[in-house]
Design a protein around this motif. Structure first.
Motif, PDB file in Angstrom:
ATOM      1  N   MET A 153       0.968  -1.084  -0.022  1.00 18.08           N
ATOM      2  CA  MET A 153      -0.005   0.063  -0.040  1.00 18.08           C
ATOM      3  C   MET A 153       0.913   1.313  -0.084  1.00 18.08           C
ATOM      4  O   MET A 153       2.005   1.237   0.622  1.00 18.08           O
ATOM      5  CB  MET A 153      -0.804  -0.053   1.062  1.00 18.08           C
ATOM      6  CG  MET A 153      -1.740   1.226   1.315  1.00 18.08           C
ATOM      7  SD  MET A 153      -2.863   1.289   2.737  1.00 18.08           S
ATOM      8  CE  MET A 153      -2.588   0.031   3.698  1.00 18.08           C
ATOM      9  N   LYS A 154       0.444   2.105  -0.761  1.00 20.86           N
ATOM     10  CA  LYS A 154       1.266   3.429  -0.836  1.00 20.86           C
ATOM     11  C   LYS A 154       0.499   4.535  -0.096  1.00 20.86           C
ATOM     12  O   LYS A 154      -0.470   5.053  -0.379  1.00 20.86           O
ATOM     13  CB  LYS A 154       1.444   3.708  -2.312  1.00 20.86           C
ATOM     14  CG  LYS A 154       2.245   2.972  -3.395  1.00 20.86           C
ATOM     15  CD  LYS A 154       2.652   3.289  -4.636  1.00 20.86           C
ATOM     16  CE  LYS A 154       3.340   2.468  -5.276  1.00 20.86           C
ATOM     17  NZ  LYS A 154       3.583   3.005  -6.828  1.00 20.86           N
ATOM     18  N   LEU A 155       0.997   4.768   1.092  1.00 22.51           N
ATOM     19  CA  LEU A 155       0.502   5.525   2.073  1.00 22.51           C
ATOM     20  C   LEU A 155       0.355   7.140   1.860  1.00 22.51           C
ATOM     21  O   LEU A 155      -0.675   7.529   2.033  1.00 22.51           O
ATOM     22  CB  LEU A 155       0.895   5.572   3.709  1.00 22.51           C
ATOM     23  CG  LEU A 155       1.014   4.109   4.378  1.00 22.51           C
ATOM     24  CD1 LEU A 155       2.015   4.392   5.589  1.00 22.51           C
ATOM     25  CD2 LEU A 155      -0.351   3.916   4.451  1.00 22.51           C
ATOM     26  N   GLU A 156       1.282   7.477   1.092  1.00 18.27           N
ATOM     27  CA  GLU A 156       1.244   8.820   0.260  1.00 18.27           C
ATOM     28  C   GLU A 156       0.116   9.081  -0.432  1.00 18.27           C
ATOM     29  O   GLU A 156      -0.330  10.044  -0.664  1.00 18.27           O
ATOM     30  CB  GLU A 156       2.558   9.222  -0.145  1.00 18.27           C
ATOM     31  CG  GLU A 156       2.761   8.267  -1.461  1.00 18.27           C
ATOM     32  CD  GLU A 156       3.436   6.975  -1.439  1.00 18.27           C
ATOM     33  OE1 GLU A 156       3.951   6.510  -2.328  1.00 18.27           O
ATOM     34  OE2 GLU A 156       3.512   6.506  -0.235  1.00 18.27           O
ATOM     35  N   ALA A 157      -0.488   7.838  -1.162  1.00 18.81           N
ATOM     36  CA  ALA A 157      -1.628   8.301  -1.866  1.00 18.81           C
ATOM     37  C   ALA A 157      -3.018   8.107  -1.073  1.00 18.81           C
ATOM     38  O   ALA A 157      -3.832   8.585  -1.867  1.00 18.81           O
ATOM     39  CB  ALA A 157      -1.631   7.028  -2.929  1.00 18.81           C
ATOM     40  N   LEU A 158      -3.102   7.813   0.033  1.00 20.40           N
ATOM     41  CA  LEU A 158      -4.083   7.598   0.917  1.00 20.40           C
ATOM     42  C   LEU A 158      -4.948   8.849   0.949  1.00 20.40           C
ATOM     43  O   LEU A 158      -6.199   8.822   0.734  1.00 20.40           O
ATOM     44  CB  LEU A 158      -4.000   7.053   2.116  1.00 20.40           C
ATOM     45  CG  LEU A 158      -4.043   5.517   2.098  1.00 20.40           C
ATOM     46  CD1 LEU A 158      -3.572   4.867   3.672  1.00 20.40           C
ATOM     47  CD2 LEU A 158      -5.310   4.860   1.821  1.00 20.40           C
ATOM     48  N   PRO A 159      -4.499   9.999   1.186  1.00 14.51           N
ATOM     49  CA  PRO A 159      -5.192  11.231   1.554  1.00 14.51           C
ATOM     50  C   PRO A 159      -6.049  11.817   0.329  1.00 14.51           C
ATOM     51  O   PRO A 159      -7.092  12.024   0.416  1.00 14.51           O
ATOM     52  CB  PRO A 159      -4.028  12.330   1.883  1.00 14.51           C
ATOM     53  CG  PRO A 159      -2.705  11.623   2.648  1.00 14.51           C
ATOM     54  CD  PRO A 159      -2.883  10.122   1.765  1.00 14.51           C
ATOM     55  N   LYS A 160      -5.154  11.795  -0.822  1.00 16.51           N
ATOM     56  CA  LYS A 160      -6.213  11.943  -2.122  1.00 16.51           C
ATOM     57  C   LYS A 160      -7.084  11.149  -2.501  1.00 16.51           C
ATOM     58  O   LYS A 160      -8.484  11.348  -2.730  1.00 16.51           O
ATOM     59  CB  LYS A 160      -5.076  12.119  -3.225  1.00 16.51           C
ATOM     60  CG  LYS A 160      -5.825  12.311  -4.701  1.00 16.51           C
ATOM     61  CD  LYS A 160      -6.252  13.665  -4.934  1.00 16.51           C
ATOM     62  CE  LYS A 160      -6.546  13.914  -6.398  1.00 16.51           C
ATOM     63  NZ  LYS A 160      -7.949  14.515  -6.264  1.00 16.51           N
TER      64      LYS A 160
ATOM     65  N   THR B  27     -11.638   6.547  -9.568  1.00 17.46           N
ATOM     66  CA  THR B  27     -10.716   5.214  -9.843  1.00 17.46           C
ATOM     67  C   THR B  27      -9.221   5.637 -10.180  1.00 17.46           C
ATOM     68  O   THR B  27      -8.474   4.975  -9.598  1.00 17.46           O
ATOM     69  CB  THR B  27     -11.232   4.650 -11.324  1.00 17.46           C
ATOM     70  OG1 THR B  27     -12.563   4.424 -10.818  1.00 17.46           O
ATOM     71  CG2 THR B  27     -10.575   3.505 -11.585  1.00 17.46           C
ATOM     72  N   GLU B  28      -9.160   6.650 -10.531  1.00  9.13           N
ATOM     73  CA  GLU B  28      -7.692   7.528 -10.863  1.00  9.13           C
ATOM     74  C   GLU B  28      -6.941   7.634  -9.388  1.00  9.13           C
ATOM     75  O   GLU B  28      -5.776   7.051  -9.524  1.00  9.13           O
ATOM     76  CB  GLU B  28      -7.682   8.518 -11.641  1.00  9.13           C
ATOM     77  CG  GLU B  28      -8.101   8.221 -13.113  1.00  9.13           C
ATOM     78  CD  GLU B  28      -7.949   9.702 -13.748  1.00  9.13           C
ATOM     79  OE1 GLU B  28      -7.782  10.679 -13.425  1.00  9.13           O
ATOM     80  OE2 GLU B  28      -8.898   9.975 -14.950  1.00  9.13           O
ATOM     81  N   SER B  29      -7.653   8.031  -8.440  1.00 13.25           N
ATOM     82  CA  SER B  29      -6.982   8.202  -7.219  1.00 13.25           C
ATOM     83  C   SER B  29      -6.857   7.059  -6.447  1.00 13.25           C
ATOM     84  O   SER B  29      -6.088   7.004  -5.645  1.00 13.25           O
ATOM     85  CB  SER B  29      -7.628   9.277  -6.505  1.00 13.25           C
ATOM     86  OG  SER B  29      -8.998   8.877  -5.926  1.00 13.25           O
ATOM     87  N   TYR B  30      -7.625   6.042  -6.557  1.00 13.09           N
ATOM     88  CA  TYR B  30      -7.503   4.781  -5.979  1.00 13.09           C
ATOM     89  C   TYR B  30      -6.327   3.977  -6.619  1.00 13.09           C
ATOM     90  O   TYR B  30      -5.694   3.171  -5.689  1.00 13.09           O
ATOM     91  CB  TYR B  30      -8.789   3.917  -6.150  1.00 13.09           C
ATOM     92  CG  TYR B  30      -8.606   2.497  -5.592  1.00 13.09           C
ATOM     93  CD1 TYR B  30      -8.417   2.283  -4.413  1.00 13.09           C
ATOM     94  CD2 TYR B  30      -8.850   1.479  -6.406  1.00 13.09           C
ATOM     95  CE1 TYR B  30      -8.253   0.846  -3.904  1.00 13.09           C
ATOM     96  CE2 TYR B  30      -8.595   0.226  -6.164  1.00 13.09           C
ATOM     97  CZ  TYR B  30      -8.419   0.075  -4.661  1.00 13.09           C
ATOM     98  OH  TYR B  30      -8.117  -1.429  -4.298  1.00 13.09           O
ATOM     99  N   GLU B  31      -6.147   3.872  -8.016  1.00 19.09           N
ATOM    100  CA  GLU B  31      -5.018   3.012  -8.359  1.00 19.09           C
ATOM    101  C   GLU B  31      -3.706   3.031  -7.683  1.00 19.09           C
ATOM    102  O   GLU B  31      -3.023   2.049  -7.737  1.00 19.09           O
ATOM    103  CB  GLU B  31      -4.999   3.262  -9.907  1.00 19.09           C
ATOM    104  CG  GLU B  31      -6.128   2.654 -10.615  1.00 19.09           C
ATOM    105  CD  GLU B  31      -6.413   3.007 -12.106  1.00 19.09           C
ATOM    106  OE1 GLU B  31      -5.424   4.055 -12.680  1.00 19.09           O
ATOM    107  OE2 GLU B  31      -7.025   2.522 -12.810  1.00 19.09           O
TER     108      GLU B  31
END
Length: 96
Positions: free
Chosen positions: A1-8, A27-31
């Motif tokens: 899991m990429k934690l830096e992507a979680l807030p977005k 979908t784009e922000s989840y990928e």
């Protein structure tokens, strides 16, 4: 899991619930998150949610729970959210 992507991702998921973000943007922000395999189920059920208001209510209840789990760092509970009603039924938040 990429934690830096979680807030977005969380921001966009909340925006989706409020009607401000499209399923495509979500979908784009989840990928980039690369976790929570059952969330794909939510993404791919957009067509069912548009036709079935009860199913939509159930999945949106599941999404709210899922977001609570993710925000609290309870990734195991988030991963168990299947978007088929199991989490919300277990907590008495939704009944088929």
């Amino acid at each position: 899991m990429k934690l830096e992507a979680l807030p977005k991702f969380i921001e966009d998921a909340r925006g989706y619930l409020n009607g401000n973000v499209t399923i495509e943007s979500l979908t784009e922000s989840y990928e980039p998150v690369e976790a929570f395999c059952h969330f794909w189920h939510f993404l791919t059920d957009e067509d069912i949610r548009t036709k079935d208001s009860v199913y939509k209510e159930m999945q949106e209840t599941e999404l709210k729970l899922f977001l609570r789990f993710v925000e609290a760092g309870d990734y195991a509970a988030a991963e168990q959210t299947t978007f088929l009603g199991s989490q919300s039924e277990k907590r008495g938040l939704f009944k088929w």
